[in-house]
Design an enzyme around this catalytic site. Sequence first.
Site, PDB file in Angstrom:
ATOM      1  N   CYS A  45      -4.054  31.944 -11.256  1.00  0.00           N
ATOM      2  CA  CYS A  45      -4.987  30.806 -11.266  1.00  0.00           C
ATOM      3  C   CYS A  45      -6.443  31.277 -11.126  1.00  0.00           C
ATOM      4  O   CYS A  45      -6.727  32.452 -10.913  1.00  0.00           O
ATOM      5  CB  CYS A  45      -4.637  29.860 -10.133  1.00  0.00           C
ATOM      6  SG  CYS A  45      -4.917  30.579  -8.499  1.00  0.00           S
ATOM      7  N   ALA A  89      -7.279  33.003  -7.904  1.00  0.00           N
ATOM      8  CA  ALA A  89      -6.812  34.400  -7.894  1.00  0.00           C
ATOM      9  C   ALA A  89      -7.811  35.301  -8.617  1.00  0.00           C
ATOM     10  O   ALA A  89      -8.116  36.404  -8.152  1.00  0.00           O
ATOM     11  CB  ALA A  89      -5.438  34.519  -8.553  1.00  0.00           C
ATOM     12  N   ARG A 130      -2.625  43.499  -4.394  1.00  0.00           N
ATOM     13  CA  ARG A 130      -3.166  44.176  -5.569  1.00  0.00           C
ATOM     14  C   ARG A 130      -3.355  45.676  -5.327  1.00  0.00           C
ATOM     15  O   ARG A 130      -3.651  46.412  -6.213  1.00  0.00           O
ATOM     16  CB  ARG A 130      -4.492  43.501  -5.912  1.00  0.00           C
ATOM     17  CG  ARG A 130      -5.013  43.771  -7.281  1.00  0.00           C
ATOM     18  CD  ARG A 130      -5.895  42.616  -7.663  1.00  0.00           C
ATOM     19  NE  ARG A 130      -6.829  42.940  -8.712  1.00  0.00           N
ATOM     20  CZ  ARG A 130      -8.121  43.151  -8.513  1.00  0.00           C
ATOM     21  NH1 ARG A 130      -8.624  43.094  -7.303  1.00  0.00           N
ATOM     22  NH2 ARG A 130      -8.904  43.402  -9.533  1.00  0.00           N
ATOM     23  N   HIS A 189     -12.967  34.713 -12.907  1.00  0.00           N
ATOM     24  CA  HIS A 189     -13.836  35.876 -13.089  1.00  0.00           C
ATOM     25  C   HIS A 189     -15.268  35.407 -13.351  1.00  0.00           C
ATOM     26  O   HIS A 189     -16.208  35.916 -12.776  1.00  0.00           O
ATOM     27  CB  HIS A 189     -13.402  36.703 -14.309  1.00  0.00           C
ATOM     28  CG  HIS A 189     -12.005  37.225 -14.227  1.00  0.00           C
ATOM     29  ND1 HIS A 189     -11.210  37.387 -15.331  1.00  0.00           N
ATOM     30  CD2 HIS A 189     -11.256  37.634 -13.174  1.00  0.00           C
ATOM     31  CE1 HIS A 189     -10.045  37.873 -14.963  1.00  0.00           C
ATOM     32  NE2 HIS A 189     -10.041  38.024 -13.668  1.00  0.00           N
TER      33      HIS A 189
END
Length: 545
Positions: free
Chosen positions: A59, A62, A93, A194
């Site tokens: 999403c 994230a 991660r 992002h």
Amino acid sequence: MGDKKKVDLTTFKDAVLDKYPKKVGKKRAKAIINNDPDNMPVIQANIRTIPGIITQRGCTYAGCKGVVLGPTRDIVNITHGPIGCGFYSWLTRRNQTKTESDQDANFIPYCFSTDMQDSNIVFGGEEKLKQAIREARELFNPKAIAIFSTCPVGLIGDDVHRVARQMKEEFNNEVNIFGFSCEGYRGVSQSAGHHIANNQLYKNLIGNDDNVTPKSKFRVNLLGEYNIGGDAFEIERIFEKCGVELVSTFSGNSTVSSFEQAHTADLTLVMCHRSINYVAEMLETSFGIPWFKVSFIGAQASAKAMRKVAAYFNDPELTERIEKVIAEELKIVEAARQVALPKTNGKTAMLFVGGSRAHHYQDLFEELGVTTLSAGYEFGHRDDYEGRRVIPTIQIDADSRNIEEITVTKDEARFKERMTPDVLKKMEDALGKDEVEYNDYNGLMAQIGKGALVIDDLSHYEMEKLIELYHPDIFCAGIKEKYAVQKMGIPLKQLHNYDSGGPYAGFQGAMNFYNDIAMMVSTSIFKEIKAPWEREEVVEASYVY
Ligand code: CFM
Ligand code: HCA
């Protein structure tokens, strides 16, 4: 083994689409193509996943909190939302960091969240958020605090930006506090996250500190490198050996101060274009810093990246040093490659990862003689598949960049001084005309072979079908795919967090990768997935008796 290569990859599309409802099949058809690098077909990308399909995507939250801001160590990153969102994005991660001294802040091992409850949903969560910020300051006294919105925050209307402003005031501007409207449901994947993260980095951190003491004549930013499994450490080692200063990495092993000084670099290198191209463009537009695309995934790619740096600075001493480092490193790498090659050569792979690795990792597989049969991104855009060609230009058009909210203080003079046609010509001479140039880059389709299957936003069903039909020797994806694939008897290498491996970037990383892949493709354990009496040959044998 041998027969899989005879399988015709062009039959996949019909085989898989046949099982979908007609309307769904029509939509998915646009995202599944057989590649032709010379005449690139159009692929559908960056659109909403069809409801009901099991996607591997994540999403917006994230992409913003977990991906872009997560790897930085001295910002207290508070997730405003239910605890699951904070927990999910907490270190899975494998982004690593290393402080310079014990005194330096490192909040990466902590998971900060407001842990929203039903009552906060009903009566609002802003007060709880303020309390969390006060607590964070009291306990950790950080330079900066970032607030990340999860889905319920947007739904109930909590204003994280107002809270940030109010708290900044309460602390007399002694702490830099800023919020992100990165609710999970915005956009269609991590990709929107992002962009939101890039804009806020630019607004709140980049350019804040001009006070730098240069350590080298050659100063670069490295964007889109997140230090997964220690990748950035290896890249830092290479730069240091070559005498090039890494001013900032966005955001592997990064600090507030490195972001604040990024605008003082001479050049920006972009690794993962998908997640951070916006910052690269803003650094160019506002501060006149040119950027170009590089990859440190693969030994040859790493050498090429450093050669691009050498060509840009065009300094004989630097060039000589870089060539020396490349020669030294490649010698050791080549020996390791020769050890792995007999085990890997001729094998086949499939790669389905995020928005850049499905492309970058093909280089490493090529070095191992492994053919990529099929690859695709979870959330790449069309340019990540097709690449981008721009005619080199020194014109800066701030208005075309769609970065409302941001005051652009464009430094055209500085850019012109750095990226003159003369510099471009020198780069062209050093690298060859066909090489990817300033602001251009190749996408996944330029690399993957003719006829190979390129699939965007691969569904779980399509993944199973790929394995059933083509039995690759190795499948590369993430945790959601891992055990389903391995239960089908195919080894799966996580190319998100590298399982427990890495680094895979740079020269040392290439050797780690060769070794890990050689082991995975030659192990016999996956043939034991079925009990002996379930195996076909055993069943056949029983007929004979
Ligand atoms: Fe860039 Fe990444 Fe990737 Fe990405 Fe990601 Fe990642 Fe990835 Mo997972 S930033 S697009 S959003 S290279 S977290 S470090 S591995 S999906 S291919
Ligand atoms: C994310 C992070 C992720 C997930 C990987 C996976 C990562 O998208 O939220 O599905 O295994 O790299 O950790 O991409």
